[in-house]
Design an enzyme around this catalytic site. Structure first.
Site, PDB file in Angstrom:
ATOM      1  N   HIS A  16      46.155  35.809  42.827  1.00 55.84           N
ATOM      2  CA  HIS A  16      47.543  35.497  43.196  1.00 55.84           C
ATOM      3  C   HIS A  16      47.609  34.195  43.994  1.00 55.84           C
ATOM      4  O   HIS A  16      48.478  33.364  43.767  1.00 55.84           O
ATOM      5  CB  HIS A  16      48.133  36.621  44.052  1.00 55.84           C
ATOM      6  CG  HIS A  16      48.310  37.940  43.356  1.00 55.84           C
ATOM      7  ND1 HIS A  16      47.957  39.136  43.932  1.00 55.84           N
ATOM      8  CD2 HIS A  16      48.790  38.249  42.118  1.00 55.84           C
ATOM      9  CE1 HIS A  16      48.242  40.128  43.103  1.00 55.84           C
ATOM     10  NE2 HIS A  16      48.724  39.628  41.988  1.00 55.84           N
ATOM     11  N   LYS A  40      55.920  54.112  42.310  1.00 55.11           N
ATOM     12  CA  LYS A  40      54.551  54.060  42.839  1.00 55.11           C
ATOM     13  C   LYS A  40      54.565  54.075  44.358  1.00 55.11           C
ATOM     14  O   LYS A  40      55.382  53.391  44.979  1.00 55.11           O
ATOM     15  CB  LYS A  40      53.862  52.762  42.383  1.00 55.11           C
ATOM     16  CG  LYS A  40      53.337  52.812  40.968  1.00 55.11           C
ATOM     17  CD  LYS A  40      52.317  51.702  40.764  1.00 55.11           C
ATOM     18  CE  LYS A  40      52.755  50.693  39.744  1.00 55.11           C
ATOM     19  NZ  LYS A  40      52.012  49.473  39.712  1.00 55.11           N
ATOM     20  N   ARG A  89      45.811  36.695  32.439  1.00 59.21           N
ATOM     21  CA  ARG A  89      44.361  36.815  32.612  1.00 59.21           C
ATOM     22  C   ARG A  89      43.647  36.939  31.279  1.00 59.21           C
ATOM     23  O   ARG A  89      42.513  36.525  31.125  1.00 59.21           O
ATOM     24  CB  ARG A  89      44.027  38.042  33.461  1.00 59.21           C
ATOM     25  CG  ARG A  89      44.311  37.845  34.914  1.00 59.21           C
ATOM     26  CD  ARG A  89      44.364  39.148  35.639  1.00 59.21           C
ATOM     27  NE  ARG A  89      45.552  39.897  35.249  1.00 59.21           N
ATOM     28  CZ  ARG A  89      46.028  40.939  35.898  1.00 59.21           C
ATOM     29  NH1 ARG A  89      45.421  41.384  36.956  1.00 59.21           N
ATOM     30  NH2 ARG A  89      47.121  41.533  35.474  1.00 59.21           N
ATOM     31  N   SER A 125      45.067  43.768  41.502  1.00 55.73           N
ATOM     32  CA  SER A 125      45.288  44.560  42.725  1.00 55.73           C
ATOM     33  C   SER A 125      44.645  45.931  42.571  1.00 55.73           C
ATOM     34  O   SER A 125      44.129  46.505  43.532  1.00 55.73           O
ATOM     35  CB  SER A 125      46.791  44.706  42.989  1.00 55.73           C
ATOM     36  OG  SER A 125      47.347  43.452  43.283  1.00 55.73           O
TER      37      SER A 125
HETATM   38  P1  ADP Z   1      52.940  43.068  38.324  1.00 50.94           P
HETATM   39  O1  ADP Z   1      52.871  44.515  38.693  1.00 50.94           O
HETATM   40  O2  ADP Z   1      54.318  42.518  38.271  1.00 50.94           O
HETATM   41  O3  ADP Z   1      52.106  42.624  37.141  1.00 50.94           O
HETATM   42  P2  ADP Z   1      50.902  41.926  40.014  1.00 50.94           P
HETATM   43  O4  ADP Z   1      50.983  41.849  41.484  1.00 50.94           O
HETATM   44  O5  ADP Z   1      49.840  42.753  39.415  1.00 50.94           O
HETATM   45  O6  ADP Z   1      52.352  42.380  39.621  1.00 50.94           O
HETATM   46  O7  ADP Z   1      50.790  40.479  39.385  1.00 50.94           O
HETATM   47  C1  ADP Z   1      51.780  39.504  39.659  1.00 50.94           C
HETATM   48  C2  ADP Z   1      51.565  38.324  38.744  1.00 50.94           C
HETATM   49  O8  ADP Z   1      50.299  37.735  39.049  1.00 50.94           O
HETATM   50  C3  ADP Z   1      51.513  38.656  37.244  1.00 50.94           C
HETATM   51  O9  ADP Z   1      52.112  37.602  36.530  1.00 50.94           O
HETATM   52  C4  ADP Z   1      50.045  38.724  36.949  1.00 50.94           C
HETATM   53  O10 ADP Z   1      49.763  38.417  35.603  1.00 50.94           O
HETATM   54  C5  ADP Z   1      49.521  37.639  37.869  1.00 50.94           C
HETATM   55  N1  ADP Z   1      48.132  37.866  38.199  1.00 50.94           N
HETATM   56  C6  ADP Z   1      47.562  39.027  38.574  1.00 50.94           C
HETATM   57  N2  ADP Z   1      46.249  38.870  38.756  1.00 50.94           N
HETATM   58  C7  ADP Z   1      45.967  37.584  38.496  1.00 50.94           C
HETATM   59  C8  ADP Z   1      44.760  36.794  38.503  1.00 50.94           C
HETATM   60  N3  ADP Z   1      43.588  37.341  38.776  1.00 50.94           N
HETATM   61  N4  ADP Z   1      44.855  35.488  38.200  1.00 50.94           N
HETATM   62  C9  ADP Z   1      46.041  34.939  37.894  1.00 50.94           C
HETATM   63  N5  ADP Z   1      47.216  35.627  37.848  1.00 50.94           N
HETATM   64  C10 ADP Z   1      47.173  36.928  38.150  1.00 50.94           C
END
Ligand code: ADP
Length: 161
Positions: A16, A40, A89, A125
């Site tokens: 992130h 959740k 990803r 996450s």
């Molecule tokens: P969501 O539940 O909306 O997917 P996340 O917090 O998991 O929320 O992810 C938020 C954004 O960050 C999404 O667009 C996701 O694809 C991106 N993201 C998550 N992990 C990574 C990573 N390792 N590298 C780049 N972008 C990421």
């Protein structure tokens, strides 16, 4: 250009952070939107996530972190954002993101995708939560401020030496 980078960020991790840096370099202002998910039970409260993301974005100077309920497209418009930023990803992310990107575009909001840096492609996450609940080291996965918040959880679960 003002963009919205929405997500759960529960917890924020280095993938992130990389995306925030790269997106912030392309736009005038980046709103990092912390979505509430009623279904959740989060690990971190929305307030904790907003505080962490605000601190992480402070040095960049053009970041605001805000929690929001409801449709991302409505929140983006209320904030005056003209594009969404999402990270990809792998092919599974692209599949999962395509439908929502079409819907958002039909509602007047284009999505810009940034491909995850190779060093962070495996990070999610969910993985961070699994590593924390196994009591394993988190320092290669999250920035120091997040590590400080997760450390007590990881310590509680740490296997006896
Ligand atoms: P969501 O539940 O909306 O997917 P996340 O917090 O998991 O929320 O992810 C938020 C954004 O960050 C999404 O667009 C996701 O694809 C991106 N993201 C998550 N992990 C990574 C990573 N390792 N590298 C780049 N972008 C990421």
């Amino acid at each position: 250009m003002k963009a919205l980078y929405p997500g759960s960020f529960d917890p924020p991790h280095l993938g992130h952070v990389d995306l925030i840096r790269r997106a912030a370099a392309q736009v005038d202002h980046l709103v990092v939107g912390v979505a509430f998910n009623q279904d959740k039970q989060p690990l971190l409260s929305a307030d904790q996530r907003v505080a962490l993301l605000t601190a992480l974005g402070r040095e960049l100077g053009n970041i605001t972190a805000i929690a929001y309920h409801g449709a991302t497209v409505a929140f983006a418009k209320a904030q005056g954002c003209t594009v969404l930023i999402r990270g990809l990803r792998n092919a599974a992310d692209l599949d999962a993101e395509s439908g929502m990107a079409q819907i958002n575009r039909a509602n007047g909001l284009e999505t810009l995708f940034l491909v995850a840096d190779a060093a962070h492609q495996h990070l999610s996450s969910r993985l961070v939560k699994q590593v924390a609940s196994a009591g394993l080291a988190l320092d290669a996965l999250v920035p120091p401020a997040v590590l400080a918040v997760l450390a007590p959880i990881a310590a509680r679960n740490r296997p006896e030496a």
